[in-house]
Scaffold this motif. Structure first.
Motif, PDB file in Angstrom:
ATOM      1  N   PHE A  89      -6.123   3.644  -7.294  1.00  0.00           N
ATOM      2  CA  PHE A  89      -6.754   3.364  -5.999  1.00  0.00           C
ATOM      3  C   PHE A  89      -8.151   2.759  -6.126  1.00  0.00           C
ATOM      4  CE2 PHE A  89      -3.881   7.067  -5.359  1.00  0.00           C
ATOM      5  CZ  PHE A  89      -2.898   6.374  -4.682  1.00  0.00           C
TER       6      PHE A  89
ATOM      7  N   GLY B  72       0.981   6.197  -7.006  1.00  0.00           N
ATOM      8  CA  GLY B  72      -0.287   6.871  -7.304  1.00  0.00           C
ATOM      9  C   GLY B  72      -0.186   8.373  -7.118  1.00  0.00           C
ATOM     10  N   THR B  73       0.657   8.790  -6.186  1.00  0.00           N
ATOM     11  CA  THR B  73       0.868  10.234  -5.968  1.00  0.00           C
ATOM     12  C   THR B  73       1.677  10.819  -7.126  1.00  0.00           C
ATOM     13  OG1 THR B  73       0.896   9.804  -3.599  1.00  0.00           O
ATOM     14  CG2 THR B  73       1.740  11.932  -4.310  1.00  0.00           C
ATOM     15  N   ILE B  74       2.736  10.101  -7.494  1.00  0.00           N
ATOM     16  CA  ILE B  74       3.594  10.602  -8.588  1.00  0.00           C
ATOM     17  C   ILE B  74       2.799  10.656  -9.892  1.00  0.00           C
ATOM     18  CG2 ILE B  74       5.725  10.135  -9.904  1.00  0.00           C
ATOM     19  CD1 ILE B  74       6.009  10.949  -6.870  1.00  0.00           C
TER      20      ILE B  74
ATOM     21  N   HIS C 236       8.244  17.629   0.264  1.00  0.00           N
ATOM     22  CA  HIS C 236       8.412  17.296  -1.156  1.00  0.00           C
ATOM     23  C   HIS C 236       7.088  17.283  -1.917  1.00  0.00           C
ATOM     24  CE1 HIS C 236      11.485  15.184  -3.921  1.00  0.00           C
ATOM     25  NE2 HIS C 236      10.623  15.889  -4.621  1.00  0.00           N
TER      26      HIS C 236
ATOM     27  N   LEU D 288      14.136  22.050  -3.066  1.00  0.00           N
ATOM     28  CA  LEU D 288      14.525  20.756  -3.631  1.00  0.00           C
ATOM     29  C   LEU D 288      15.990  20.393  -3.375  1.00  0.00           C
ATOM     30  CD1 LEU D 288      13.451  18.314  -5.140  1.00  0.00           C
ATOM     31  CD2 LEU D 288      14.102  19.405  -7.281  1.00  0.00           C
TER      32      LEU D 288
ATOM     33  N   LEU E  39      -5.511  14.234 -10.549  1.00  0.00           N
ATOM     34  CA  LEU E  39      -5.947  13.485  -9.367  1.00  0.00           C
ATOM     35  C   LEU E  39      -7.023  12.450  -9.705  1.00  0.00           C
ATOM     36  CD1 LEU E  39      -6.325  15.083  -5.921  1.00  0.00           C
ATOM     37  CD2 LEU E  39      -7.928  13.365  -6.606  1.00  0.00           C
TER      38      LEU E  39
ATOM     39  N   LEU F  28       0.838  -1.205   0.000  1.00  0.00           N
ATOM     40  CA  LEU F  28       0.000   0.000   0.000  1.00  0.00           C
ATOM     41  C   LEU F  28       0.876   1.261   0.000  1.00  0.00           C
ATOM     42  CD1 LEU F  28      -2.816   1.176   0.023  1.00  0.00           C
ATOM     43  CD2 LEU F  28      -2.860   0.998   2.502  1.00  0.00           C
ATOM     44  N   PHE F  29       2.008   1.171   0.683  1.00  0.00           N
ATOM     45  CA  PHE F  29       2.948   2.302   0.697  1.00  0.00           C
ATOM     46  C   PHE F  29       3.442   2.573  -0.733  1.00  0.00           C
ATOM     47  CE2 PHE F  29       7.271   3.855   0.606  1.00  0.00           C
ATOM     48  CZ  PHE F  29       7.198   4.980   1.420  1.00  0.00           C
TER      49      PHE F  29
ATOM     50  N   LEU G 232       5.330  18.942  -5.952  1.00  0.00           N
ATOM     51  CA  LEU G 232       4.812  18.202  -7.096  1.00  0.00           C
ATOM     52  C   LEU G 232       3.879  19.059  -7.952  1.00  0.00           C
ATOM     53  CD1 LEU G 232       4.038  14.744  -5.407  1.00  0.00           C
ATOM     54  CD2 LEU G 232       6.111  15.464  -6.574  1.00  0.00           C
TER      55      LEU G 232
ATOM     56  N   ASN H  89      -1.816  11.683   0.949  1.00  0.00           N
ATOM     57  CA  ASN H  89      -1.055  10.457   0.695  1.00  0.00           C
ATOM     58  C   ASN H  89       0.261  10.457   1.469  1.00  0.00           C
ATOM     59  OD1 ASN H  89      -3.087   9.842  -1.010  1.00  0.00           O
ATOM     60  ND2 ASN H  89      -1.919   9.988  -2.899  1.00  0.00           N
TER      61      ASN H  89
ATOM     62  N   GLN I  88      -0.109  11.463 -10.369  1.00  0.00           N
ATOM     63  CA  GLN I  88      -1.006  12.619 -10.446  1.00  0.00           C
ATOM     64  C   GLN I  88      -0.386  13.792 -11.192  1.00  0.00           C
ATOM     65  OE1 GLN I  88      -2.722  13.682  -6.647  1.00  0.00           O
ATOM     66  NE2 GLN I  88      -3.036  11.536  -6.112  1.00  0.00           N
ATOM     67  N   ILE I  89       0.951  13.820 -11.264  1.00  0.00           N
ATOM     68  CA  ILE I  89       1.618  14.929 -11.964  1.00  0.00           C
ATOM     69  C   ILE I  89       1.185  14.933 -13.434  1.00  0.00           C
ATOM     70  CG2 ILE I  89       3.852  15.890 -12.648  1.00  0.00           C
ATOM     71  CD1 ILE I  89       5.007  14.476 -10.125  1.00  0.00           C
TER      72      ILE I  89
ATOM     73  N   PRO J 104      -2.020  14.536  -2.812  1.00  0.00           N
ATOM     74  CA  PRO J 104      -0.630  14.233  -2.439  1.00  0.00           C
ATOM     75  C   PRO J 104      -0.303  14.446  -0.959  1.00  0.00           C
ATOM     76  CG  PRO J 104      -0.640  15.341  -4.525  1.00  0.00           C
ATOM     77  CD  PRO J 104      -2.066  15.331  -4.052  1.00  0.00           C
TER      78      PRO J 104
ATOM     79  N   TRP K 218      -7.185  11.134  -1.856  1.00  0.00           N
ATOM     80  CA  TRP K 218      -5.883  10.707  -2.408  1.00  0.00           C
ATOM     81  C   TRP K 218      -5.090  11.907  -2.915  1.00  0.00           C
ATOM     82  CZ3 TRP K 218      -4.764   5.937  -0.951  1.00  0.00           C
ATOM     83  CH2 TRP K 218      -5.803   5.019  -0.774  1.00  0.00           C
TER      84      TRP K 218
ATOM     85  N   GLN L 271      -6.525   8.485  -9.392  1.00  0.00           N
ATOM     86  CA  GLN L 271      -7.332   7.793  -8.375  1.00  0.00           C
ATOM     87  C   GLN L 271      -8.044   6.591  -8.998  1.00  0.00           C
ATOM     88  OE1 GLN L 271      -9.807  10.421  -6.115  1.00  0.00           O
ATOM     89  NE2 GLN L 271     -11.144   8.796  -5.414  1.00  0.00           N
TER      90      GLN L 271
ATOM     91  N   THR M 228       0.680   3.912  -2.879  1.00  0.00           N
ATOM     92  CA  THR M 228       0.373   5.315  -2.560  1.00  0.00           C
ATOM     93  C   THR M 228       1.424   6.235  -3.180  1.00  0.00           C
ATOM     94  OG1 THR M 228      -0.519   4.554  -0.460  1.00  0.00           O
ATOM     95  CG2 THR M 228      -0.167   6.896  -0.662  1.00  0.00           C
ATOM     96  N   TYR M 229       2.685   5.796  -3.096  1.00  0.00           N
ATOM     97  CA  TYR M 229       3.755   6.619  -3.674  1.00  0.00           C
ATOM     98  C   TYR M 229       3.571   6.755  -5.197  1.00  0.00           C
ATOM     99  CZ  TYR M 229       8.216   8.138  -5.425  1.00  0.00           C
ATOM    100  OH  TYR M 229       9.174   8.832  -6.111  1.00  0.00           O
TER     101      TYR M 229
ATOM    102  N   LEU N 132      17.096  16.987  -1.547  1.00  0.00           N
ATOM    103  CA  LEU N 132      17.913  15.962  -2.225  1.00  0.00           C
ATOM    104  C   LEU N 132      19.162  15.668  -1.403  1.00  0.00           C
ATOM    105  CD1 LEU N 132      17.565  16.968  -5.994  1.00  0.00           C
ATOM    106  CD2 LEU N 132      16.348  15.194  -4.746  1.00  0.00           C
TER     107      LEU N 132
ATOM    108  N   VAL O 267       0.702  19.543  -7.639  1.00  0.00           N
ATOM    109  CA  VAL O 267      -0.681  19.059  -7.781  1.00  0.00           C
ATOM    110  C   VAL O 267      -1.317  18.990  -6.400  1.00  0.00           C
ATOM    111  CG1 VAL O 267      -0.572  17.732  -9.914  1.00  0.00           C
ATOM    112  CG2 VAL O 267       0.220  16.680  -7.811  1.00  0.00           C
TER     113      VAL O 267
ATOM    114  N   LEU P  37       1.760   4.416   7.343  1.00  0.00           N
ATOM    115  CA  LEU P  37       1.997   3.042   6.857  1.00  0.00           C
ATOM    116  C   LEU P  37       3.381   2.559   7.284  1.00  0.00           C
ATOM    117  CD1 LEU P  37       0.448   3.294   3.271  1.00  0.00           C
ATOM    118  CD2 LEU P  37      -0.440   1.989   5.202  1.00  0.00           C
TER     119      LEU P  37
ATOM    120  N   PRO Q  10      10.478  12.941  -9.291  1.00  0.00           N
ATOM    121  CA  PRO Q  10      10.453  13.996  -8.258  1.00  0.00           C
ATOM    122  C   PRO Q  10      11.812  14.247  -7.623  1.00  0.00           C
ATOM    123  CG  PRO Q  10       8.635  12.477  -7.955  1.00  0.00           C
ATOM    124  CD  PRO Q  10       9.512  11.879  -9.004  1.00  0.00           C
ATOM    125  N   PHE Q  11      12.728  13.294  -7.766  1.00  0.00           N
ATOM    126  CA  PHE Q  11      14.062  13.471  -7.176  1.00  0.00           C
ATOM    127  C   PHE Q  11      15.055  13.988  -8.216  1.00  0.00           C
ATOM    128  CE2 PHE Q  11      11.796  10.059  -5.057  1.00  0.00           C
ATOM    129  CZ  PHE Q  11      11.744  10.561  -3.773  1.00  0.00           C
TER     130      PHE Q  11
ATOM    131  N   MET R 257       1.445   7.725   4.049  1.00  0.00           N
ATOM    132  CA  MET R 257       2.702   6.979   3.900  1.00  0.00           C
ATOM    133  C   MET R 257       3.475   6.929   5.221  1.00  0.00           C
ATOM    134  SD  MET R 257       3.518   8.377   0.107  1.00  0.00           S
ATOM    135  CE  MET R 257       5.255   8.137   0.021  1.00  0.00           C
TER     136      MET R 257
END
Lengths: 414, 668
Positions: free
Chosen positions: A49, A32-34, B610, B628, A41, A25-26, B614, B567, A36-37, B564, B562, A45, A29-30, B632, B616, B574, A64-65, B571
């Motif tokens: 989800f 699913g969040t990314i 972070h 950022l 949403l 699920l972690f 994003l 979420n 969205q870009i 960000p 849901w 979703q 969720t990660y 990082l 959104v 979780l 994102p990194f 996380m």
């Protein structure tokens, strides 16, 4: 059979399964969040989800990194169980391992209570998912409304004015035709209609355009116009759908093609109908957002927006409305964080338009409308979870402190 | 030979000019401290709230200069350091002098290349005066118009810095011209009407002029009517009147930067304060139906007159102090009547006390004490001194946060900046608590580092932000109940997650470097601290996250969307839940929990900062520009720590025989 059931029971009650599902699920969720870009949403979703399975592209995972993987990774997909499957399994694990088969006593009482609270929250989520209606109601000052519209779903409404100024309406929900293949068509009959409705193509986000030599081949053209497909917006509620229809007269067998476009227009932002005539009958066809009736009506008396002094940031906005039920009229103020709850429906102050600060004309207030049988359940479950966790960890903390104080009293400091 | 001589001559001339050049600090005349004190708490309405002029100065200087003070080269000590209010007094009252101050920080000299400013002999990142940029300001504004149309995310670094530089140059110019109306006065020469109205004075101030706004306007209208009747030929009187009114509108109209003047009436009826430009407009052009030309604005006009008088008495320091004091008193009285002044002096004190910078110093001192405790480990008094040493800066943070709550009439956390203060405060408070009960000096050492880092980050964030850290809130956040419950609890969850990660570092580094390997009690104690901190964090994260859902249900009509930020919070819950379940199921022991806690710290950073990057979701009200690279770096260090942890595990893993024996012992 019994050993298998025992093993299954042990598996479903295990901490191992809980850990595995929490990790999945972690990850879900990660990603699913990314997602969205790019997807927005609503679409993310739906895909991540609200699904049982998902195949997520690996390429964007580290974006994102600032790490852009080679294009090859965009085509590689990581299969994962979707949100619905994970939550169902987690719910089962929680009930079976965290309540039914859990050792019961004072030591586990807090955890048991917290798990019960969590299960209730899961149930609340399920009830909301299955039985709630959500949408928006926009109303101008002085106007009255007793319906609200879905944020995303579309429908074709076929309307005919009958005696006493009333309107008879037939509705075709878009889920009956929004996934047609190019060669397919959906046909709708009704005895009361003088024609048969054929829907040939649904475009999720569109703009009517004049057909030219550059118009893509195979696209239907009606009276020199076609629906230009636009990349669906990441803000799914702002998509404007369009649909190609054909009306076949039941008597004459003549076929009339048409385009319905779901863009509200005019001063009052209303859906404009395509009016067809059959004999003496005039029938309107409209493509609109799915519309739900309210068991009461709302008249907007006054919309107020208050800015912080000297700047254009809204400090508060609120609507004075009159709730109308038959002969009864009640004045209500709806503001941010102070919704109107009535007959299972909740109206939240959401927005207003037009938002131009210099505009001085009529203003419309926008409310989010929700019918959710489980509306307050998360609040109760939160209280139960909090009590459970505080009891459990509070008890542990006291034991820890007692042990540490005893140790230091015995000179055990190093 | 001749060429070499020429070079030498040019070099010599340059050297001489450098040696003899007047530096801004050389003849700098400091403001009387009493004047600075009075100016600091002049009330101003800016950004939707009433604040001291000192706060305006502080953040404006931070935006321009990248620092909270300004060093002027020159003077007897080779530099003169100006505090924000002193600096703003110069900008407002001595703009020509302020134009020589090197207070425009240019991060990259390519910006100067782009606008055509010479920067030989300067560093790549350096400070410039308005006079250095003056010839290129038109080009700067032109480029600002061009680059400003590009989406901020798509701008290059230089384009972004050009836009920022243009913005702050404009801000400076607006301030520097704010009191032009008071400096120049209005000549009555050439107009018999003006001479009559103002009893023969050759020059009058704006307030005096506006005091007879009705008569002035009537006279002008009559004069222009006569002009129409007389075939369009303007009389000298009409021309002179027209010129004066045009100047009033021009000079008064540009004084729209600071709203000094509180209106009459309650804050509910008249929330917005008036700039000098507003006073001019309200007096010259009253709204239709108003009974009096300047009746409702008499006191504002009087105050405007006092300000003009202060500008006029600049040459006499004693008189200036008296006039400035009178002007300030007039504003304080007006604001006080509306109940809007009470917190202004407290805000000046809040910034003057600089509690968070002091806390940072004390945190570092606390860390030094911890290091000393390692050297003189046997002294019994440490168990009292160390927690006290950490309690002092923690108390400073608590006082600082409480003052902010009083100033804002808000719960402790409502902006990203405040989350940093709160996380640091809660983290160190928990560390003090842990130390009191464990007495192992681990919690106190970590707490000191945690607090110092927190204060450093808060300071850096404030610099990056360059804006008032007590802003007004958007409508949905304007609810103290949910800010006090959801935001506070979820932020405590962040603090606990990060503190757990910090404790995990001690465990892993200890294992890696073989510190106290024989002392199993030490590692068990750290393991217990880790477990306790994660459990503490889980309670707050879960309750905070669900409360967030309930707030969303009240505001937007859905419990979970849901989004960000939601979420991110999920996380954290979780990971914390997985760690505790892994521990209960026997999958994770102390070492595994330490490794997982490092990961938890990364997840907290992701969720806290972070997700806001994003672009959104509904939680996009946090300002995160420039975050950022810091994030990082943090992820990199934590990933490195996980790598070192893996090495530690490899080095310290039990030999197979010992492991079997340990397992057998466990079974027995």
């Amino acid at each position: 059979m019994r050993p298998f059931l025992n093993r299954l029971s042990t598996l479903f009650a295990s901490h191992g399964l809980a850990c595995a599902l929490l990790i999945v699920l972690f990850v879900l969720t990660y990603v699913g969040t990314i997602a969205q870009i790019d997807l927005g949403l609503h679409e993310a979703q739906k895909r991540y989800f609200d699904a049982f399975f998902v195949a997520t592209p690996i390429g964007p995972m580290l974006e994102p990194f600032g790490i852009h993987l080679p294009e090859f990774f965009d085509r590689l997909r990581l299969p994962l169980p979707g949100g619905q499957l994970v939550l169902i399994l987690l719910g089962l694990n929680l009930i079976w391992g965290g309540i039914v088969r859990m050792r019961q006593g004072v030591a586990t009482a807090g955890i048991l209570v917290a798990h019960i609270g969590l299960v209730w929250m899961f149930v609340a989520g399920g009830v909301e998912y299955l039985y709630s209606d959500k949408g928006a109601l926009s109303v101008y000052e002085g106007d009255t409304k007793s319906t609200f519209v879905d944020h995303y779903a579309w429908e074709i409404a076929i309307q005919e004015r009958v005696a006493d100024g009333k309107v008879r309406e037939l509705v075709v929900p878009a889920e009956r035709f929004d996934r047609l293949h190019p060669q397919q068509k959906a046909i709708f009959h009704h005895d009361s209609l003088p024609f048969v409705l054929e829907v040939t193509r649904f475009v999720r986000n569109s703009q009517p355009s004049v057909a030219t030599s550059a118009t893509p081949a195979g696209v239907p053209v009606v009276d020199g116009f076609y629906l230009r497909e636009i990349e669906p917006s990441t803000t799914a509620e702002s998509n404007t759908a369009g649909v190609y229809v054909r009306l076949m007269d039941k008597e004459t067998r003549t076929v009339t093609p048409g385009i319905l476009w779901g863009m509200p227009m005019g001063d009052r932002m209303e859906y404009l109908p395509w009016t067809v005539t059959s004999g003496k009958r005039q029938i309107d066809l409209v493509l609109r957002k799915k519309t739900y009736p309210l068991p009461f009506a709302i008249r907007l008396t006054k919309f107020s927006k208050e800015n912080h002094p000297g700047i254009t940031m809204a400090r508060a906005f609120s609507s004075k409305v009159v709730k109308i039920e038959g002969e009864n009229e009640t004045g209500v103020l709806i503001s941010m964080n102070e919704p109107l709850r009535h007959k299972g429906y909740t109206l939240f102050q959401s927005s207003w338009f037009p938002q131009d600060e210099a505009y001085r004309g009529p203003v419309a207030s926008v409310f989010s409308v929700v019918r959710n049988p489980a509306d307050q359940w998360p609040l109760y479950s939160c209280l139960i979870i909090a009590v459970g966790l505080v009891f459990h960890f509070g008890r542990k903390l006291l034991r820890f402190l007692r042990a540490e104080m005893q140790r230091t009293a015995e000179g055990g400091v190093s | 030979m001749i060429r070499s001589l020429r070079v030498l001559l040019v070099f010599g001339a340059l050297l001489a000019s450098t040696l003899t050049a007047q530096k801004p600090g050389d003849n700098y005349r400091r403001w009387d401290p009493e004047v600075v004190r009075m100016a600091a708490d002049v009330p101003v309405q800016e950004g939707g709230r009433v604040k001291p002029l000192d706060t305006v100065a502080r953040f404006l200087l931070l935006r321009l200069n990248g620092k909270r003070s300004l060093d002027l080269p020159g003077g007897p000590d080779d530099k003169v350091t100006l505090q924000p209010t002193e600096w703003l007094l110069d900008v407002l009252f001595r703009p020509e002098l302020a134009r020589t101050f090197p207070h425009f920080l240019v991060q990259n000299s390519e910006v100067l290349d782009a606008i055509g400013v010479e920067h030989a002999g300067k560093n790549k990142r350096d400070r410039y005066a308005w006079n250095d940029l003056s010839r290129s300001i038109e080009k700067l504004y032109r480029l600002h118009g061009q680059f400003g149309r590009i989406d901020q995310k798509k701008r290059t670094t230089v384009q972004e810095q050009v836009v920022r530089l243009a913005f702050v140059v404009h801000e400076f110019e607006s301030m520097a011209h704010l009191l032009d109306f008071a400096r120049e006065g209005f000549a009555t020469e050439g107009s018999s009407t003006l001479k009559t109205l103002y009893q023969g004075q050759a020059k009058v101030g704006l307030a005096t002029l506006l005091g007879k706004a009705r008569e002035l306007r009537t006279a002008y209208m009559e004069a222009t009517q006569k002009e129409g009747q007389g075939g369009g030929e303007s009389s000298p009187d009409a021309v002179a009147l027209g010129k004066v009114l045009e100047r009033v509108q021009r000079l008064g109209g540009q004084a729209d930067t600071l709203a000094f003047f509180p209106p009459l009436g309650s804050t509910r009826e008249q929330p917005q304060w008036m700039t000098p430009a507003d006073v001019v407009m309200a007096t010259l052009m009253p709204m239709a139906g108003e009974q009096s030309w300047h009746g409702p604005f008499d006191r504002q006009l009087q105050s405007l007159g006092l300000l003009e008088r202060a500008v006029g008495s600049l040459g006499d320091p004693a008189l200036f102090a008296k006039d400035l004091g009178a002007w300030r008193e007039s504003l304080v009285a007006l604001a006080g009547e509306r109940g809007e002044y009470a917190k202004v002096p407290l805000e000046v004190s809040y910034y003057r006390w600089n509690l968070f910078a002091q806390a940072q110093g004390f945190y570092l001192l606390s860390f030094v004490l911890c290091a000393l405790a390692l050297l003189w480990a046997r002294w019994k008094g440490w168990h009292l001194v160390l927690p006290l040493g950490l309690a002092v800066p923690t108390l400073l943070v608590v006082v600082g946060v409480t003052l902010r709550c009083i100033l804002r009439s808000r719960p402790p956390v409502s902006t990203l900046y405040e989350t940093i203060l709160f996380v640091a405060g809660v983290g160190t408070l928990v560390a003090v608590f842990l130390e009191i009960f464990t007495r192992r000096r681990t919690a106190v050492t970590l707490g000191a580092l945690f607090g110092a880092l927190g204060m450093f980050l808060a300071s850096r964030h404030e610099e990056q932000l360059g804006q008032d850290t007590m802003p007004q809130l958007v409508a949905v956040l304007d609810t103290n109940f949910w800010l006090a419950t959801h935001v506070t609890t979820v932020t405590i969850g962040y603090a606990a997650g990060l503190l757990a990660a910090a404790i995990a570092h001690v465990y892993l580094l200890g294992k890696l470097f073989g510190l106290r390997l024989q002392d199993q009690a030490f590692y068990r104690s750290i393991g217990r601290m880790l477990y306790g901190t994660i459990a503490f964090g889980l309670v707050f994260s879960v309750v905070g996250t669900i409360l967030g859902g309930i707030w969303a249900n009240y505001s937007w009509g859905r419990f979970w969307g849901w989004d960000p930020k939601e979420n991110g919070a999920l996380m954290i819950c979780l990971v914390q839940t997985a760690i505790l379940h892994g521990r209960m199921g026997g999958y994770l022991r102390d070492f595994g929990i330490a490794m997982a806690s490092i990961f938890l710290g990364m997840v907290v950073a992701f969720s806290w900062w972070h997700v806001n990057l994003l672009g959104v979701g509904l939680h996009s009200y946090g300002f995160t520009h420039g975050t950022l690279p810091v994030l990082l770096t943090f992820y990199g260090i934590q990933a490195g720590m996980l790598g070192l942890g893996a090495i530690a595990w490899y080095l310290r893993r039990p030999a197979p025989a010992a492991a079997t024996r340990a397992a057998a012992d466990a079974v027995v």
